[in-house]
Design an enzyme around this catalytic site. Structure first.
Site, PDB file in Angstrom:
ATOM      1  CG  HIS A 123      46.543  40.379  40.710  1.00 44.18           C
ATOM      2  ND1 HIS A 123      46.190  39.544  39.688  1.00 44.18           N
ATOM      3  CD2 HIS A 123      46.743  41.593  40.142  1.00 44.18           C
ATOM      4  CE1 HIS A 123      46.147  40.236  38.555  1.00 44.18           C
ATOM      5  NE2 HIS A 123      46.479  41.487  38.807  1.00 44.18           N
ATOM      6  CG  HIS A 180      43.948  45.309  39.160  1.00 44.98           C
ATOM      7  ND1 HIS A 180      43.419  45.101  37.918  1.00 44.98           N
ATOM      8  CD2 HIS A 180      45.165  44.707  39.135  1.00 44.98           C
ATOM      9  CE1 HIS A 180      44.251  44.396  37.187  1.00 44.98           C
ATOM     10  NE2 HIS A 180      45.334  44.152  37.893  1.00 44.98           N
ATOM     11  CD  GLU A 181      48.245  45.025  41.406  1.00 47.03           C
ATOM     12  OE1 GLU A 181      48.826  43.951  41.690  1.00 47.03           O
ATOM     13  OE2 GLU A 181      47.992  45.353  40.248  1.00 47.03           O
ATOM     14  CG  ASP A 201      47.240  41.506  35.421  1.00 45.34           C
ATOM     15  OD1 ASP A 201      48.220  41.163  36.115  1.00 45.34           O
ATOM     16  OD2 ASP A 201      46.400  42.338  35.780  1.00 45.34           O
TER      17      ASP A 201
HETATM   18 ZN    ZN Z   1      47.024  43.023  37.529  1.00 46.31          ZN
END
Ligand code: ZN
Length: 361
Positions: free
Chosen positions: A57, A53-54, A161
């Site tokens: 980003h 997930h990170e 987020d």
């Molecule tokens: Zn996030």
């Protein structure tokens, strides 16, 4: 005590584990030995999903030329610390959506695999996380991705987020400052709500998230206040001129004498040609045993990677640079020549003066 510990690098980005994750790791480790080994599988799963997930980003942020200093992993998500704020709301929006977006893609792919193996029914009940076969493991992977994606995207609380999406959408219409003001206000309310809910249920997880959101929101509004108070000011308005610099060839003995005499704790290091070679501070000095000061030169201990600003840089931007880099001073360099130095003290003093001035208006 440090609050996170580095465990490695992925795509060149340092990845750190937050203390809370380490505590969880320890608890789960004890639990999995004593009671249930499955707990360990959950942890690895969570760790993988949060890291991916990170990274999502980070990859999008990089595409916009924004460097990622590090990724910190928390049990319910992570933080990709960016070198600077995204330049415009659309960029922030895309970076914020990338994390949950990846979770949704992963859950869609997993769903497809479950369908192919005729195991779609395993995803119900949705909150059943028991693992008894490879297929149930896949089903849990689907659920974790879905829940993390939904939770991160649809709770409109900065710095989560969803809060970033909310802020950037507002910013498109209202501008960054007003948007941040509204978004942090709402984030604080959500945090209080989470905390209350967490105590009532009781659910320690929620209380923990409430803390994280509240602190993050306070930090964001603090940044906004700095931006507001320093608006219109340039580095040249605040910097110290006539900087005392040192040569890389002097000994630490001489440096210590200079520090005593001038009562400044940090100095730019200039070569004979007047080029900025680095910066040397009391911290560098104190790392060397007293007995070796006579034999050690400044060049041996100074930091060579120095962040600099120009005298035309916005004061609020310089403040951000100082805060993110965690340094006390920035050399001001114009056309390759050192023209001054901007310290944290200069900025704090200016902030205080501006605060009093605005109060008086
Ligand atoms: Zn996030």
């Amino acid at each position: 005590m440090r609050d996170s510990y580095r465990i490695g690098r992925i795509l060149g980005i340092p990845v750190e584990l937050h203390v809370s994750f380490l505590l969880l790791l320890l608890l789960v480790f004890i639990y999995s030995i004593a009671v249930n080994f499955q707990a360990f599988i959950y942890l690895v799963l969570l760790f993988t999903v949060v890291t991916l997930h990170e990274l999502s980003h980070s990859v999008v942020a990089r595409r916009y030329g924004i460097a990622i200093n590090r990724i910190t992993l928390l049990p319910f998500g992570g933080i990709a610390s960016m070198e600077e704020l995204p330049k415009n709301p659309v960029q922030e929006l895309k970076i914020a959506v990338a994390g949950p977006g990846f979770n949704f893609i992963m859950s869609a792919v997993t769903l497809g695999v479950l369908y192919v193996f005729d195991s779609l029914s395993l995803i119900f009940p949705l909150f059943d996380f028991s693992i008894s076969s490879p297929m149930t493991l896949l089903a849990v992977f689907f659920k974790v991705n879905l829940l993390l994606g939904v939770f991160n995207l649809f709770v409109p609380a900065l710095p989560m987020d969803g809060g970033r999406v909310f802020r950037s959408l507002l910013a498109l219409r209202l501008g960054f400052n007003t948007a941040t003001e509204i978004a942090t206000g709402i984030a604080k309310m959500i945090a209080v709500l989470f905390a209350l809910l967490g105590v009532l249920l009781p659910n320690l997880w929620l209380v923990f998230i409430a803390f994280f959101v509240y602190l993050g929101a306070v930090q964001e509004s603090e940044m906004l206040r700095v931006n507001f108070l320093l608006s219109g000011m340039k580095v040249r308005d605040l910097m110290t001129h006539g900087v005392v610099s040192v040569s890389p060839d002097i000994t630490l003995e001489e440096l210590a004498e200079l520090m005593l005499e001038r009562k400044h704790m940090g100095y730019p290091v200039l070569s004979d040609g007047g080029r900025l070679e680095g910066i040397v501070t009391f911290t560098d000095l104190s790392k060397v045993p007293r007995g070796e000061w006579g034999r050690t030169r400044v060049a041996d201990v100074m930091s060579r990677e120095v962040l600099t600003v120009t005298s035309d840089t916005d004061a609020s931007e310089a403040f951000l640079t100082l805060a993110r880099a965690g340094v006390g001073r920035l050399p001001v360099v114009d056309d390759g020549v050192l023209t001054g130095i901007l310290s944290r003290t200069d900025l704090l003093r200016a902030l205080e003066v501006m605060r009093l001035k605005r109060l008086g208006q």
